[in-house]
Design a protein around this motif. Structure first.
Motif, short mmCIF file in Angstrom:
data_model
loop_
_atom_site.label_atom_id
_atom_site.label_comp_id
_atom_site.label_asym_id
_atom_site.label_seq_id
_atom_site.Cartn_x
_atom_site.Cartn_y
_atom_site.Cartn_z
N LYS A 149 0.86 -1.12 0.07
CA LYS A 149 -0.06 0.06 -0.27
C LYS A 149 0.99 1.23 -0.02
CE LYS A 149 -4.18 1.66 0.46
NZ LYS A 149 -5.51 1.45 -0.32
N ALA A 150 0.48 2.21 -0.70
CA ALA A 150 1.11 3.37 -0.54
C ALA A 150 0.07 4.67 -0.30
CB ALA A 150 1.69 3.85 -1.87
N HIS A 151 0.44 5.44 0.83
CA HIS A 151 -0.51 6.27 1.39
C HIS A 151 0.23 7.70 1.19
CE1 HIS A 151 -3.11 3.50 3.35
NE2 HIS A 151 -1.82 2.94 3.72
N LEU A 197 2.23 9.46 14.71
CA LEU A 197 1.25 8.27 15.24
C LEU A 197 0.53 7.94 14.32
CD1 LEU A 197 0.27 9.68 18.75
CD2 LEU A 197 1.78 7.74 18.37
N SER A 198 0.07 8.65 13.55
CA SER A 198 -0.83 8.47 12.42
C SER A 198 -0.10 7.46 11.44
CB SER A 198 -1.53 9.49 11.58
OG SER A 198 -0.54 10.06 10.90
N MET A 199 0.98 7.79 10.99
CA MET A 199 1.66 6.78 10.21
C MET A 199 2.06 5.43 10.96
SD MET A 199 4.50 9.87 8.96
CE MET A 199 5.17 9.20 7.38
N ALA A 221 -4.45 9.04 14.70
CA ALA A 221 -3.40 9.16 15.85
C ALA A 221 -3.79 8.83 17.15
CB ALA A 221 -2.88 10.72 15.76
N LYS A 222 -5.19 8.71 17.20
CA LYS A 222 -5.83 8.20 18.42
C LYS A 222 -5.46 6.77 18.90
CE LYS A 222 -9.81 11.38 17.78
NZ LYS A 222 -11.19 11.45 17.83
#
Length: 223
Positions: A149-151, A197-199, A221-222
Protein backbone atom coordinates in the motif's frame (compact mmCIF):
# COMPACT_ATOMS: atom_id res chain seq x y z
CA UNK A 1 -5.19 -5.89 10.43
CA UNK A 2 -3.13 -5.62 13.56
CA UNK A 3 0.61 -5.96 13.36
CA UNK A 4 3.23 -5.75 16.08
CA UNK A 5 6.98 -5.26 16.05
CA UNK A 6 7.12 -3.34 12.79
CA UNK A 7 10.43 -2.49 11.12
CA UNK A 8 10.57 1.00 9.62
CA UNK A 9 12.84 3.00 7.30
CA UNK A 10 12.67 6.78 7.73
CA UNK A 11 14.14 9.39 5.40
CA UNK A 12 14.50 13.09 6.10
CA UNK A 13 15.27 12.84 9.83
CA UNK A 14 17.61 15.84 9.66
CA UNK A 15 14.49 17.96 8.98
CA UNK A 16 11.68 18.95 11.32
CA UNK A 17 9.06 16.47 10.12
CA UNK A 18 11.43 13.52 9.89
CA UNK A 19 12.87 14.23 13.33
CA UNK A 20 9.38 14.30 14.82
CA UNK A 21 8.31 11.07 13.13
CA UNK A 22 11.53 9.39 14.30
CA UNK A 23 10.88 10.62 17.84
CA UNK A 24 7.45 8.96 17.87
CA UNK A 25 8.82 5.71 16.41
CA UNK A 26 11.56 5.43 19.02
CA UNK A 27 9.02 5.90 21.83
CA UNK A 28 6.32 3.63 20.43
CA UNK A 29 6.24 -0.06 21.45
CA UNK A 30 4.66 -0.97 18.09
CA UNK A 31 7.95 -0.11 16.36
CA UNK A 32 10.67 -2.67 16.88
CA UNK A 33 13.44 -1.32 14.65
CA UNK A 34 14.17 1.94 12.83
CA UNK A 35 16.64 2.46 10.01
CA UNK A 36 17.40 6.05 9.02
CA UNK A 37 19.26 7.08 5.87
CA UNK A 38 21.00 10.45 5.97
CA UNK A 39 23.65 12.34 4.08
CA UNK A 40 25.26 13.34 7.38
CA UNK A 41 25.05 11.86 10.90
CA UNK A 42 21.97 12.79 12.90
CA UNK A 43 23.70 12.44 16.27
CA UNK A 44 20.95 10.37 17.90
CA UNK A 45 21.52 7.00 19.56
CA UNK A 46 18.85 4.54 20.68
CA UNK A 47 18.63 0.73 21.05
CA UNK A 48 16.05 0.57 18.23
CA UNK A 49 17.96 2.85 15.89
CA UNK A 50 20.42 2.15 13.08
CA UNK A 51 21.75 4.83 10.74
CA UNK A 52 23.22 4.61 7.25
CA UNK A 53 25.21 7.54 5.91
CA UNK A 54 24.72 7.72 2.16
CA UNK A 55 25.22 10.86 0.09
CA UNK A 56 23.57 9.93 -3.22
CA UNK A 57 19.86 9.21 -2.95
CA UNK A 58 19.69 8.88 -6.74
CA UNK A 59 21.86 5.76 -6.56
CA UNK A 60 21.23 3.33 -3.70
CA UNK A 61 23.05 0.34 -5.17
CA UNK A 62 25.81 0.45 -2.55
CA UNK A 63 23.35 0.03 0.34
CA UNK A 64 20.60 -2.08 -1.24
CA UNK A 65 21.40 -5.16 0.82
CA UNK A 66 20.62 -3.23 3.99
CA UNK A 67 17.20 -2.03 2.79
CA UNK A 68 15.39 -5.40 2.63
CA UNK A 69 13.11 -6.93 5.25
CA UNK A 70 11.20 -3.81 6.31
CA UNK A 71 7.47 -3.32 6.84
CA UNK A 72 7.25 0.39 6.11
CA UNK A 73 8.99 3.48 4.83
CA UNK A 74 8.10 6.86 6.29
CA UNK A 75 9.31 9.21 3.57
CA UNK A 76 9.76 12.62 5.19
CA UNK A 77 12.46 13.98 2.89
CA UNK A 78 11.48 17.14 1.03
CA UNK A 79 12.30 20.74 0.17
CA UNK A 80 10.39 23.98 -0.18
CA UNK A 81 9.62 25.08 -3.73
CA UNK A 82 10.41 28.72 -2.87
CA UNK A 83 13.03 30.03 -5.27
CA UNK A 84 13.15 26.83 -7.32
CA UNK A 85 12.14 26.37 -10.95
CA UNK A 86 10.04 23.37 -11.98
CA UNK A 87 12.87 21.15 -13.32
CA UNK A 88 14.95 21.61 -10.16
CA UNK A 89 11.99 21.05 -7.84
CA UNK A 90 10.90 18.01 -9.86
CA UNK A 91 14.35 16.44 -9.57
CA UNK A 92 14.39 16.71 -5.78
CA UNK A 93 10.70 16.06 -5.12
CA UNK A 94 9.69 13.59 -7.82
CA UNK A 95 12.80 11.93 -9.27
CA UNK A 96 14.55 11.34 -5.96
CA UNK A 97 11.40 10.07 -4.23
CA UNK A 98 10.55 7.70 -7.05
CA UNK A 99 14.06 6.25 -7.19
CA UNK A 100 14.03 5.49 -3.47
CA UNK A 101 10.49 4.10 -3.69
CA UNK A 102 11.20 1.94 -6.75
CA UNK A 103 14.22 0.45 -4.98
CA UNK A 104 12.30 -0.27 -1.79
CA UNK A 105 9.30 -1.75 -3.61
CA UNK A 106 11.62 -4.16 -5.40
CA UNK A 107 13.28 -5.24 -2.15
CA UNK A 108 10.19 -5.31 0.12
CA UNK A 109 7.08 -6.83 -1.46
CA UNK A 110 4.95 -6.31 1.67
CA UNK A 111 6.07 -2.76 2.42
CA UNK A 112 3.67 0.11 3.19
CA UNK A 113 5.03 3.41 1.87
CA UNK A 114 3.95 6.57 3.70
CA UNK A 115 4.78 9.75 1.79
CA UNK A 116 4.58 13.15 3.46
CA UNK A 117 2.97 15.32 0.81
CA UNK A 118 0.99 18.45 1.69
CA UNK A 119 -2.43 20.05 1.85
CA UNK A 120 -3.36 21.49 -1.52
CA UNK A 121 -1.57 18.87 -3.59
CA UNK A 122 -2.99 18.61 -7.11
CA UNK A 123 -3.94 15.04 -8.01
CA UNK A 124 -4.89 16.10 -11.54
CA UNK A 125 -1.28 17.26 -12.20
CA UNK A 126 -2.74 20.09 -14.31
CA UNK A 127 -3.27 22.99 -11.92
CA UNK A 128 -1.52 26.35 -11.88
CA UNK A 129 0.57 25.69 -8.77
CA UNK A 130 3.91 24.15 -9.73
CA UNK A 131 4.66 22.49 -6.40
CA UNK A 132 1.13 21.06 -6.18
CA UNK A 133 1.39 19.51 -9.67
CA UNK A 134 4.76 17.92 -8.89
CA UNK A 135 3.54 16.56 -5.56
CA UNK A 136 0.41 15.24 -7.27
CA UNK A 137 2.42 13.37 -9.88
CA UNK A 138 4.62 11.94 -7.14
CA UNK A 139 1.60 10.71 -5.19
CA UNK A 140 0.00 9.20 -8.28
CA UNK A 141 3.12 7.38 -9.44
CA UNK A 142 3.90 6.05 -5.97
CA UNK A 143 0.53 4.30 -5.94
CA UNK A 144 1.46 2.53 -9.19
CA UNK A 145 4.47 0.84 -7.61
CA UNK A 146 4.10 -2.73 -6.30
CA UNK A 147 3.91 -1.82 -2.63
CA UNK A 148 1.43 -3.51 -0.36
CA UNK A 149 0.00 0.00 0.00
CA UNK A 150 1.15 3.57 -0.63
CA UNK A 151 -0.39 6.43 1.35
CA UNK A 152 -0.01 10.16 0.77
CA UNK A 153 -0.24 12.21 3.96
CA UNK A 154 -1.44 15.78 3.38
CA UNK A 155 -0.94 17.84 6.53
CA UNK A 156 -1.33 21.61 6.49
CA UNK A 157 0.03 23.53 9.47
CA UNK A 158 2.08 21.16 11.63
CA UNK A 159 2.61 22.13 15.27
CA UNK A 160 6.19 21.13 16.21
CA UNK A 161 6.99 18.76 19.04
CA UNK A 162 8.41 20.69 21.98
CA UNK A 163 12.03 19.94 22.80
CA UNK A 164 13.13 18.72 19.39
CA UNK A 165 16.02 20.51 17.71
CA UNK A 166 15.13 20.65 14.01
CA UNK A 167 12.10 22.94 14.30
CA UNK A 168 12.10 25.78 11.78
CA UNK A 169 12.90 29.10 13.41
CA UNK A 170 9.81 30.84 12.06
CA UNK A 171 7.54 28.63 14.17
CA UNK A 172 8.25 30.76 17.22
CA UNK A 173 6.46 33.58 15.40
CA UNK A 174 3.49 31.60 14.11
CA UNK A 175 2.76 28.94 16.74
CA UNK A 176 0.12 31.25 18.24
CA UNK A 177 -2.02 30.45 15.19
CA UNK A 178 -2.32 26.76 16.05
CA UNK A 179 -5.08 26.70 18.73
CA UNK A 180 -7.20 29.14 16.74
CA UNK A 181 -6.72 27.30 13.45
CA UNK A 182 -7.34 23.90 15.03
CA UNK A 183 -10.62 25.10 16.50
CA UNK A 184 -11.85 26.74 13.29
CA UNK A 185 -10.37 24.45 10.63
CA UNK A 186 -9.09 21.16 12.10
CA UNK A 187 -8.48 19.67 8.65
CA UNK A 188 -5.62 22.13 8.17
CA UNK A 189 -3.95 21.85 11.58
CA UNK A 190 -2.32 18.85 13.24
CA UNK A 191 0.59 18.25 15.58
CA UNK A 192 3.82 16.59 14.57
CA UNK A 193 3.11 13.95 17.18
CA UNK A 194 -0.24 13.19 15.52
CA UNK A 195 1.46 12.88 12.15
CA UNK A 196 4.00 10.40 13.49
CA UNK A 197 1.40 8.35 15.35
CA UNK A 198 -0.92 8.26 12.35
CA UNK A 199 1.85 6.83 10.19
CA UNK A 200 2.65 4.15 12.75
CA UNK A 201 -1.04 3.25 13.10
CA UNK A 202 -1.56 3.07 9.32
CA UNK A 203 1.06 0.32 9.26
CA UNK A 204 0.03 -1.47 12.45
CA UNK A 205 -3.76 -1.29 11.92
CA UNK A 206 -4.20 -0.77 8.18
CA UNK A 207 -6.04 2.00 6.34
CA UNK A 208 -8.15 1.93 3.18
CA UNK A 209 -7.52 5.55 2.21
CA UNK A 210 -4.78 6.39 -0.28
CA UNK A 211 -4.87 10.12 0.51
CA UNK A 212 -4.81 10.97 4.21
CA UNK A 213 -5.95 14.50 5.04
CA UNK A 214 -5.51 16.54 8.19
CA UNK A 215 -8.70 15.21 9.77
CA UNK A 216 -7.64 11.66 8.91
CA UNK A 217 -4.28 12.25 10.56
CA UNK A 218 -5.97 13.41 13.76
CA UNK A 219 -8.32 10.42 13.79
CA UNK A 220 -5.64 7.85 12.97
CA UNK A 221 -3.37 9.19 15.70
CA UNK A 222 -5.82 8.29 18.44
CA UNK A 223 -4.67 5.42 20.62
Amino acid sequence: MSKTAIRVIITGTTGMVGEGVLHECLQNPLVDEVLIINRKPLGVTHPKLREIIHTDFYNLSAIERELAGFDACFFCLGVSSVGMNEPAYTKVTYTLTMHVAETLSRLNADMIFCYVSGAGTDSTEKGRSMWARVKGKTENDLRRLPFKKAHAFRPGFIKPTEGLTRTHRFYKYINWMYPIGRAIYPNGFCTLRELGLSMIHVVSRGCDKDIITGKDIIQLAKV
